[in-house]
Design a protein around this motif. Structure first.
Motif, PDB file in Angstrom:
ATOM      1  N   LEU A   1      41.083  38.230 -40.989  1.00  0.00           N
ATOM      2  CA  LEU A   1      42.108  37.380 -41.619  1.00  0.00           C
ATOM      3  C   LEU A   1      41.390  36.115 -42.113  1.00  0.00           C
ATOM      4  O   LEU A   1      41.457  35.044 -41.498  1.00  0.00           O
ATOM      5  CB  LEU A   1      43.230  37.050 -40.638  1.00  0.00           C
ATOM      6  CG  LEU A   1      44.041  38.238 -40.096  1.00  0.00           C
ATOM      7  CD1 LEU A   1      45.257  37.770 -39.307  1.00  0.00           C
ATOM      8  CD2 LEU A   1      44.462  39.201 -41.207  1.00  0.00           C
TER       9      LEU A   1
ATOM     10  N   ASP B   1      58.850  33.155 -35.662  1.00  0.00           N
ATOM     11  CA  ASP B   1      58.422  34.553 -35.777  1.00  0.00           C
ATOM     12  C   ASP B   1      59.604  35.447 -35.430  1.00  0.00           C
ATOM     13  O   ASP B   1      60.487  35.058 -34.662  1.00  0.00           O
ATOM     14  CB  ASP B   1      57.234  34.866 -34.863  1.00  0.00           C
ATOM     15  CG  ASP B   1      56.398  36.025 -35.392  1.00  0.00           C
ATOM     16  OD1 ASP B   1      55.313  35.775 -35.960  1.00  0.00           O
ATOM     17  OD2 ASP B   1      56.836  37.190 -35.253  1.00  0.00           O
TER      18      ASP B   1
ATOM     19  N   SER C   1      50.680  32.538 -43.456  1.00  0.00           N
ATOM     20  CA  SER C   1      49.322  33.052 -43.312  1.00  0.00           C
ATOM     21  C   SER C   1      49.374  34.540 -42.969  1.00  0.00           C
ATOM     22  O   SER C   1      49.796  34.903 -41.863  1.00  0.00           O
ATOM     23  CB  SER C   1      48.621  32.255 -42.201  1.00  0.00           C
ATOM     24  OG  SER C   1      47.463  32.914 -41.761  1.00  0.00           O
ATOM     25  N   TYR C   2      48.992  35.374 -43.901  1.00  0.00           N
ATOM     26  CA  TYR C   2      48.970  36.829 -43.703  1.00  0.00           C
ATOM     27  C   TYR C   2      50.322  37.337 -43.203  1.00  0.00           C
ATOM     28  O   TYR C   2      50.383  38.208 -42.326  1.00  0.00           O
ATOM     29  CB  TYR C   2      47.824  37.225 -42.769  1.00  0.00           C
ATOM     30  CG  TYR C   2      46.491  37.071 -43.447  1.00  0.00           C
ATOM     31  CD1 TYR C   2      45.988  38.080 -44.268  1.00  0.00           C
ATOM     32  CD2 TYR C   2      45.751  35.897 -43.324  1.00  0.00           C
ATOM     33  CE1 TYR C   2      44.775  37.934 -44.930  1.00  0.00           C
ATOM     34  CE2 TYR C   2      44.545  35.734 -43.984  1.00  0.00           C
ATOM     35  CZ  TYR C   2      44.065  36.756 -44.783  1.00  0.00           C
ATOM     36  OH  TYR C   2      42.874  36.597 -45.440  1.00  0.00           O
ATOM     37  N   THR C   3      51.369  36.786 -43.763  1.00  0.00           N
ATOM     38  CA  THR C   3      52.735  37.141 -43.376  1.00  0.00           C
ATOM     39  C   THR C   3      53.472  37.839 -44.517  1.00  0.00           C
ATOM     40  O   THR C   3      54.177  38.824 -44.297  1.00  0.00           O
ATOM     41  CB  THR C   3      53.492  35.853 -42.955  1.00  0.00           C
ATOM     42  OG1 THR C   3      52.810  35.305 -41.819  1.00  0.00           O
ATOM     43  CG2 THR C   3      54.914  36.132 -42.568  1.00  0.00           C
TER      44      THR C   3
ATOM     45  N   ASP D   1      64.056  35.194 -38.664  1.00  0.00           N
ATOM     46  CA  ASP D   1      63.541  36.014 -39.762  1.00  0.00           C
ATOM     47  C   ASP D   1      63.190  35.093 -40.929  1.00  0.00           C
ATOM     48  O   ASP D   1      64.042  34.302 -41.375  1.00  0.00           O
ATOM     49  CB  ASP D   1      64.629  37.027 -40.177  1.00  0.00           C
ATOM     50  CG  ASP D   1      64.090  38.065 -41.142  1.00  0.00           C
ATOM     51  OD1 ASP D   1      63.323  37.706 -42.056  1.00  0.00           O
ATOM     52  OD2 ASP D   1      64.433  39.251 -40.972  1.00  0.00           O
ATOM     53  N   ALA D   2      61.961  35.201 -41.418  1.00  0.00           N
ATOM     54  CA  ALA D   2      61.491  34.290 -42.464  1.00  0.00           C
ATOM     55  C   ALA D   2      62.317  34.398 -43.744  1.00  0.00           C
ATOM     56  O   ALA D   2      62.300  33.484 -44.566  1.00  0.00           O
ATOM     57  CB  ALA D   2      60.018  34.563 -42.769  1.00  0.00           C
TER      58      ALA D   2
HETATM   59  C1  LIG Z   1      49.594  39.524 -39.585  1.00  0.00           C
HETATM   60  S1  LIG Z   1      50.550  38.518 -38.514  1.00  0.00           S
HETATM   61  C2  LIG Z   1      49.961  36.875 -38.947  1.00  0.00           C
HETATM   62  C3  LIG Z   1      50.168  35.905 -37.821  1.00  0.00           C
HETATM   63  C4  LIG Z   1      49.643  34.495 -38.128  1.00  0.00           C
HETATM   64  N1  LIG Z   1      50.342  33.937 -39.246  1.00  0.00           N
HETATM   65  C5  LIG Z   1      48.168  34.488 -38.346  1.00  0.00           C
HETATM   66  O1  LIG Z   1      47.714  34.090 -39.436  1.00  0.00           O
HETATM   67  O2  LIG Z   1      47.427  34.836 -37.422  1.00  0.00           O
HETATM   68  C6  LIG Z   1      52.147  38.557 -39.265  1.00  0.00           C
HETATM   69  C7  LIG Z   1      53.224  37.907 -38.401  1.00  0.00           C
HETATM   70  O3  LIG Z   1      54.430  37.868 -39.166  1.00  0.00           O
HETATM   71  C8  LIG Z   1      55.511  38.188 -38.314  1.00  0.00           C
HETATM   72  N2  LIG Z   1      56.618  38.671 -39.133  1.00  0.00           N
HETATM   73  C9  LIG Z   1      56.762  39.864 -39.746  1.00  0.00           C
HETATM   74  N3  LIG Z   1      57.927  39.935 -40.396  1.00  0.00           N
HETATM   75  C10 LIG Z   1      58.552  38.750 -40.194  1.00  0.00           C
HETATM   76  C11 LIG Z   1      59.802  38.195 -40.614  1.00  0.00           C
HETATM   77  N4  LIG Z   1      60.652  38.899 -41.392  1.00  0.00           N
HETATM   78  N5  LIG Z   1      60.103  36.939 -40.233  1.00  0.00           N
HETATM   79  C12 LIG Z   1      59.258  36.222 -39.440  1.00  0.00           C
HETATM   80  N6  LIG Z   1      58.076  36.695 -39.005  1.00  0.00           N
HETATM   81  C13 LIG Z   1      57.724  37.932 -39.387  1.00  0.00           C
HETATM   82  C14 LIG Z   1      54.945  39.243 -37.375  1.00  0.00           C
HETATM   83  O4  LIG Z   1      55.726  39.394 -36.201  1.00  0.00           O
HETATM   84  C15 LIG Z   1      53.549  38.687 -37.122  1.00  0.00           C
HETATM   85  O5  LIG Z   1      53.554  37.810 -36.021  1.00  0.00           O
END
Ligand SMILES: C[S@@+](CC[C@H](N)C(=O)[O-])C[C@H]1O[C@@H](n2cnc3c(N)ncnc32)[C@H](O)[C@@H]1O
Length: 219
Positions: free
Chosen positions: A33, A78, A127-129, A106-107
């Motif tokens: 990442l 999250d 970030s990677y979300t 939920d984002a």
């Molecule tokens: C790949 S991880 C990245 C975590 C962190 N941002 C990082 O850079 O290490 C993606 C995160 O997004 C969260 N996520 C996925 N869908 C989501 C949503 N609809 N709303 C909020 N969080 C969400 C997942 O649970 C996970 O913790």
């Protein structure tokens, strides 16, 4: 408005992905990442400023940012309860529970006032979300309304590997699919459209030969 069903569905799905992964998440993800620390260095919130990460995972970014900017306050959201459990433990271990507030939501549709008592933030980052959320454009639209005066939205995520060898791209994308990760080919176009619609200034960068893309949208 947050409905229990919607948070539950997305949350259950992410819990299934991360239930075991979260224990090795920080150790393994640091190798792929890429660009997260550069994004944190660019945040530079004002003194006493507010910073929100949507999709905060294990809390790794929030903890680094809170250590770098000791005068700011941090908020993390999250959808996965499992990830939040890990984030809460890490934040407590770092002695930052007084400066980092975590919440489940939920984002795509969270209410920042209900969750954090804040309507706007000086900095928001993803970030990677976006590569994990089907309605990723909805997330961009939603959080754009929370960027305060002189505020910024920062993004970092997988690029299209556009200047890396094609077999690398195929292998990476196949592997990412196992984690339900889909790099968004139209991320730049979506960021540009958001900038026009919300009157934000967009700065865009492709890093590491297109491995990662990063953006800043400034009010
Ligand atoms: C790949 S991880 C990245 C975590 C962190 N941002 C990082 O850079 O290490 C993606 C995160 O997004 C969260 N996520 C996925 N869908 C989501 C949503 N609809 N709303 C909020 N969080 C969400 C997942 O649970 C996970 O913790």
């Amino acid at each position: 408005m947050i409905t229990a069903r919607r948070v539950g569905d997305a949350g259950d799905h992410m819990d299934r992905i991360y239930r075991r992964q979260r224990h090795i998440y920080d150790v393994t993800r640091k190798y792929y990442l890429l660009g997260r620390d550069a994004m944190i260095r660019d945040l530079a919130p004002p003194a006493n400023g507010t910073v929100l990460e949507a999709g905060c995972g294990t809390g790794r970014n929030l903890i680094r940012a809170a250590q770098l900017y000791p005068q700011a306050r941090f908020f993390g959201l999250d959808v996965s309860r499992a990830m939040l459990e890990t984030a809460r433990a890490h934040v407590a271990q770092a002695g930052l529970a007084g400066r980092i507030t975590l919440a489940e939501g939920d984002a795509t549709d969270f209410d920042p006032v209900a969750l954090f008592g804040q309507q706007w933030f000086d900095r928001i980052f993803l970030s990677y979300t976006l590569s994990m959320i089907p309605d990723w454009i909805g997330v961009l639209d939603h959080v754009a309304h929370m960027i305060g005066a002189d505020g910024r939205l920062h993004l970092v995520d997988f690029g299209q590997q556009e200047r890396l060898p094609a077999p690398f791209r195929s292998a990476l994308f196949a592997w990412l699919r196992k984690f339900d990760v889909t790099p968004r080919p139209y991320l730049q176009e979506a960021a540009q459209a958001l900038a026009v619609h919300e009157r934000l200034t967009l700065r865009w960068q492709a890093k590491y030969r297109g491995y990662a893309w990063s953006a800043q949208l400034e009010r």
